[in-house]
Design a protein around this motif. Structure first.
Motif, PDB file in Angstrom:
ATOM      1  N   PHE A 144      38.615  39.542  43.878  1.00 17.01           N
ATOM      2  CA  PHE A 144      39.931  39.349  44.506  1.00 17.01           C
ATOM      3  C   PHE A 144      40.959  39.148  43.397  1.00 17.01           C
ATOM      4  CE2 PHE A 144      36.616  37.729  47.161  1.00 17.01           C
ATOM      5  CZ  PHE A 144      36.966  37.996  48.474  1.00 17.01           C
ATOM      6  N   LYS A 145      42.196  39.495  43.729  1.00 13.36           N
ATOM      7  CA  LYS A 145      43.288  39.263  42.778  1.00 13.36           C
ATOM      8  C   LYS A 145      44.299  38.371  43.477  1.00 13.36           C
ATOM      9  CE  LYS A 145      46.432  42.556  41.293  1.00 13.36           C
ATOM     10  NZ  LYS A 145      46.673  43.880  40.718  1.00 13.36           N
ATOM     11  N   VAL A 146      44.664  37.259  42.854  1.00 10.14           N
ATOM     12  CA  VAL A 146      45.628  36.346  43.481  1.00 10.14           C
ATOM     13  C   VAL A 146      46.849  36.232  42.576  1.00 10.14           C
ATOM     14  CG1 VAL A 146      45.969  34.033  44.435  1.00 10.14           C
ATOM     15  CG2 VAL A 146      43.678  35.031  44.429  1.00 10.14           C
ATOM     16  N   LEU A 147      48.026  36.430  43.164  1.00 11.49           N
ATOM     17  CA  LEU A 147      49.250  36.289  42.375  1.00 11.49           C
ATOM     18  C   LEU A 147      49.665  34.824  42.406  1.00 11.49           C
ATOM     19  CD1 LEU A 147      51.060  39.515  43.593  1.00 11.49           C
ATOM     20  CD2 LEU A 147      49.647  39.162  41.553  1.00 11.49           C
ATOM     21  N   VAL A 148      49.745  34.214  41.250  1.00 10.68           N
ATOM     22  CA  VAL A 148      50.101  32.785  41.184  1.00 10.68           C
ATOM     23  C   VAL A 148      51.360  32.639  40.340  1.00 10.68           C
ATOM     24  CG1 VAL A 148      47.737  31.940  41.421  1.00 10.68           C
ATOM     25  CG2 VAL A 148      48.630  32.457  39.155  1.00 10.68           C
ATOM     26  N   LYS A 149      51.947  31.434  40.407  1.00 12.27           N
ATOM     27  CA  LYS A 149      53.186  31.220  39.663  1.00 12.27           C
ATOM     28  C   LYS A 149      52.928  31.300  38.161  1.00 12.27           C
ATOM     29  CE  LYS A 149      55.803  28.153  42.082  1.00 12.27           C
ATOM     30  NZ  LYS A 149      55.360  26.800  42.225  1.00 12.27           N
ATOM     31  N   ASP A 150      51.873  30.614  37.728  1.00 10.44           N
ATOM     32  CA  ASP A 150      51.618  30.572  36.294  1.00 10.44           C
ATOM     33  C   ASP A 150      50.129  30.737  36.027  1.00 10.44           C
ATOM     34  OD1 ASP A 150      51.546  30.135  33.624  1.00 10.44           O
ATOM     35  OD2 ASP A 150      51.869  27.967  33.745  1.00 10.44           O
ATOM     36  N   ARG A 151      49.749  31.949  35.623  1.00 16.76           N
ATOM     37  CA  ARG A 151      48.302  32.177  35.432  1.00 16.76           C
ATOM     38  C   ARG A 151      47.780  31.382  34.236  1.00 16.76           C
ATOM     39  NH1 ARG A 151      47.614  37.441  31.653  1.00 16.76           N
ATOM     40  NH2 ARG A 151      49.819  37.774  31.379  1.00 16.76           N
ATOM     41  N   SER A 183      43.597  36.658  34.481  1.00 14.63           N
ATOM     42  CA  SER A 183      43.459  37.981  33.884  1.00 14.63           C
ATOM     43  C   SER A 183      44.069  37.975  32.489  1.00 14.63           C
ATOM     44  CB  SER A 183      44.178  39.006  34.760  1.00 14.63           C
ATOM     45  OG  SER A 183      44.440  40.173  33.995  1.00 14.63           O
ATOM     46  N   GLY A 184      43.469  38.744  31.585  1.00 12.16           N
ATOM     47  CA  GLY A 184      44.048  38.888  30.255  1.00 12.16           C
ATOM     48  C   GLY A 184      44.935  40.118  30.175  1.00 12.16           C
ATOM     49  N   THR A 185      44.990  40.900  31.219  1.00  9.54           N
ATOM     50  CA  THR A 185      45.743  42.154  31.153  1.00  9.54           C
ATOM     51  C   THR A 185      46.810  42.290  32.236  1.00  9.54           C
ATOM     52  OG1 THR A 185      44.237  43.351  32.611  1.00  9.54           O
ATOM     53  CG2 THR A 185      43.676  43.347  30.293  1.00  9.54           C
ATOM     54  N   GLU A 186      46.790  41.396  33.213  1.00  8.25           N
ATOM     55  CA  GLU A 186      47.742  41.492  34.322  1.00  8.25           C
ATOM     56  C   GLU A 186      48.234  40.103  34.647  1.00  8.25           C
ATOM     57  OE1 GLU A 186      47.084  43.862  38.095  1.00  8.25           O
ATOM     58  OE2 GLU A 186      45.096  43.853  37.199  1.00  8.25           O
ATOM     59  N   ASN A 187      49.389  40.035  35.269  1.00  6.38           N
ATOM     60  CA  ASN A 187      49.919  38.724  35.607  1.00  6.38           C
ATOM     61  C   ASN A 187      49.300  38.231  36.923  1.00  6.38           C
ATOM     62  OD1 ASN A 187      51.346  36.471  35.344  1.00  6.38           O
ATOM     63  ND2 ASN A 187      53.307  37.330  36.005  1.00  6.38           N
ATOM     64  N   ALA A 188      48.024  37.881  36.870  1.00  6.27           N
ATOM     65  CA  ALA A 188      47.319  37.496  38.095  1.00  6.27           C
ATOM     66  C   ALA A 188      46.086  36.680  37.734  1.00  6.27           C
ATOM     67  CB  ALA A 188      46.883  38.748  38.853  1.00  6.27           C
ATOM     68  N   VAL A 189      45.513  36.081  38.773  1.00  5.33           N
ATOM     69  CA  VAL A 189      44.268  35.336  38.603  1.00  5.33           C
ATOM     70  C   VAL A 189      43.192  36.089  39.359  1.00  5.33           C
ATOM     71  CG1 VAL A 189      43.115  33.222  39.374  1.00  5.33           C
ATOM     72  CG2 VAL A 189      45.301  33.071  38.188  1.00  5.33           C
ATOM     73  N   ARG A 191      37.861  31.993  50.857  1.00  4.14           N
ATOM     74  CA  ARG A 191      38.124  30.542  50.865  1.00  4.14           C
ATOM     75  C   ARG A 191      38.507  30.038  49.469  1.00  4.14           C
ATOM     76  NH1 ARG A 191      33.475  27.719  54.338  1.00  4.14           N
ATOM     77  NH2 ARG A 191      34.858  25.908  54.201  1.00  4.14           N
ATOM     78  N   VAL A 192      37.879  30.600  48.449  1.00  2.00           N
ATOM     79  CA  VAL A 192      38.261  30.194  47.084  1.00  2.00           C
ATOM     80  C   VAL A 192      39.712  30.641  46.810  1.00  2.00           C
ATOM     81  CG1 VAL A 192      37.774  30.499  44.617  1.00  2.00           C
ATOM     82  CG2 VAL A 192      35.890  30.132  46.224  1.00  2.00           C
ATOM     83  N   CYS A 193      40.070  31.843  47.264  1.00  2.17           N
ATOM     84  CA  CYS A 193      41.449  32.314  47.074  1.00  2.17           C
ATOM     85  C   CYS A 193      42.443  31.353  47.718  1.00  2.17           C
ATOM     86  CB  CYS A 193      41.643  33.704  47.672  1.00  2.17           C
ATOM     87  SG  CYS A 193      40.806  34.994  46.751  1.00  2.17           S
TER      88      CYS A 193
END
Ligand code: 16G
Ligand code: ZN
Length: 520
Positions: free
Chosen positions: A444-451, A490-496, A514-516
């Motif tokens: 899964f990819k989650v967009l967060v404020k500050d990865r 992620s080391g390559t995208e602005n995401a977790v 649920r983890v997301c």
């Protein structure tokens, strides 16, 4: 003084406003249209690096691998084909963001005690992206501030690594694309001869509409018959779209334009041909054979050859947190080979693999290689075996050290190593698929404020920050049979990224979701 040349050149490559750049796992990577100044500055840094290492050849590769067509990226390759040392990554970031390039260059020169007159050759390559040619010119402009540039045009990433190494180490091979091709085809053909295999190696490869397509075509011979789908490098918008190794691995489904025959092996490369995954169809069932599978196949093949040759070797497999739990179990319990874990990214895996006589590292996504230590190669070359079977195994091992790219994961050489391992052991893709059964898994990819708030330990398998989150993950995981989940930036995208696996697909999806939720 160099400042005149540097300022004159840097005026031609203005930095875009309001953008910050960071040299991450795979160098710099963002929209290609934003990268001109960064690639120019990386060119400057690459020639400083060459000066620092006494004029040895350094590499610059312009690629964004499996990313969308509008992205691009750049990374620096060290003399033996390794990644730029981590200690130098901050310099790359410093230059890319600099508002006073002369001062920052002077700062690095003095901190590293560099004699800029020592700068030697920097070889440059690019994948097939639309922004590639312009960025390649920017790189050359930067390199020529201190050093000399040699462009090889379109290359796969592993070919560029090969070229850097062979410029510095003539014993490694001829420093040309032709030299790369000869080394690979030569090893494949000799192994086929040794095992008296008359039928050619044959496979269909999905090349992600990337640079792997033309490069693979160059390798066709009487003994290597490759059909390529998704080979359109002219349509710049097609790169990695609904095809390629990353698409197939992430979505666990076939790429477009491939109608599979049941129980026949296929493979997919990524956009710069440093990753490869395999698969076959079994009626409606899609069986993926990913990096974990490549590691287990090659490790058991090498083990057999070692036994036949009566040679001892310290062998280890290096995995990341993304390795399927059942692959790890299979390696430890059935193959009885030790497994180490490192954080994601080739630079971590590669170093760990160098601790073994034979170190196999493969990320589940299909990036990886097998490293043979110099001492071990020497011992193979001086070993004696009296039986014909032993002699053949010994010779095969030596040829595999030539076939398998020793600098970085290479879809082309990995492809041939896998085809040979299957053919020589008379193993079908279905047999390979039966070695073990993967636990259902999901990404899964989650967009967060500050990865950057997400900090991990234990090879990225556990979170230390934000405080308290790991305990919540542990509590969720405990509720599922064979459950496992981890969270990493992620080391390559602005995401977790969130990974989950469990005994059933439904559990795996639920656990991951649920983890997301914990992160929102
Ligand atoms: C980079 C890495 C790759 C890794 C991926 C993870 C290199 C040459 N490439 O592409 O090995 O799997 O990053 O991406 O090191 P992520 O950090 O966005 O998940
Ligand atoms: Zn790649």
């Amino acid at each position: 003084m160099f400042t005149d040349t540097l300022s004159a050149a840097s005026v031609r490559h203005p930095k875009p406003p309001n953008t910050t750049f960071a040299y991450g796992t795979a160098g710099f990577r963002t929209l290609g249209s934003l990268l001109d100044s960064t690639v120019f500055r990386v060119g400057v840094l690459a020639s400083l690096r060459s000066a620092k290492v006494g004029g040895k050849t350094i590499g610059v590769m312009i690629t964004a691998s499996h990313n969308p067509p509008e992205d691009n990226g750049v990374k620096v390759v060290d003399p033996l084909g390794e990644m730029l040392p981590q200690l130098w990554e901050p310099y790359a970031t410093q230059l890319a963001n600099s508002d006073n390039l002369e001062d920052d260059v002077r700062d690095i020169v003095s901190r590293e005690n560099i004699d800029v007159a020592q700068a030697g050759l920097v070889v440059v390559g690019m994948d097939t992206r639309e922004t590639g040619p312009q960025l390649l010119r920017a790189a050359i402009d930067g390199i020529e501030v201190f050093g000399r540039a040699k462009s090889f045009g379109e290359l796969t990433t592993p070919q560029l690594h090969y070229l850097v190494r062979s410029h510095n180490d003539p014993g490694f091979g001829e420093p040309s694309e032709d030299g790369y091709n000869k080394k690979i085809v030569g090893a494949v053909e000799e192994i086929l001869r040794l095992w008296n295999i008359q039928e050619p190696l044959e496979i269909t490869v999905d090349a992600a509409n990337g640079v792997g397509a033309p490069k693979l075509r160059n390798l066709s011979s009487n003994s290597i018959i490759i059909t390529i789908v998704n080979s359109n490098t002219q349509d710049k918008s097609a790169l990695n779209v609904e095809c390629g190794a990353d698409y197939v691995k992430t979505n666990q489904k076939l790429p477009s334009n491939l109608q599979p025959r049941d129980h026949q092996l296929y493979s997919s490369f990524d956009g710069d041909a440093d990753r490869v995954v395999f698969y076959y169809a079994d009626g409606p069932r899609f069986q993926l054979l990913d990096g974990d599978r490549i590691a287990t196949l090659l490790a058991s093949f090498l083990n057999k050859l070692l036994q036949q040759a009566k040679v001892e070797a310290k062998m280890g497999i290096i995995q990341t947190a993304y390795a399927n739990g059942n692959s790890t179990r299979y390696i430890q319990e059935t193959l009885q080979i030790p497994v180490d874990f490192t954080p994601t990214g080739v630079k971590h895996l590669h170093h760990k693999a160098q601790e073994y006589d034979i170190g196999l590292y493969f990320e589940a996504n299909g990036h990886g290689t097998v490293l043979f230590s110099d001492d071990f190669i020497d011992s193979l070359k001086s070993a004696q075996s009296c039986s014909p079977e032993g002699k053949r195994a010994l010779k095969t091992l030596i040829l595999l050290t030539e076939l398998i790219n020793q600098t970085v994961g290479d879809s082309i050489s990995d492809l041939f190593a896998v085809l040979l391992a299957l053919r020589i052991q008379d193993k079908t893709c279905v047999d390979w698929g039966r070695d073990y059964t993967e636990l259902p898994n999901k990404l899964f990819k989650v967009l967060v404020k500050d990865r950057f708030a997400f900090k991990t330990t234990d090879a990225e398998r556990r979170l230390v920050e934000p405080a308290g989150v790991q305990a919540q993950i542990d509590a969720l995981v405990a509720a599922y049979a064979q459950g496992r989940s981890f969270v990493r930036a992620s080391g390559t995208e602005n995401a977790v990224r969130v990974y989950s696996e469990a005994a059933s697909a439904a559990d795996c999806a639920e656990l991951g979701a649920r983890v997301c939720q914990l992160l929102e």
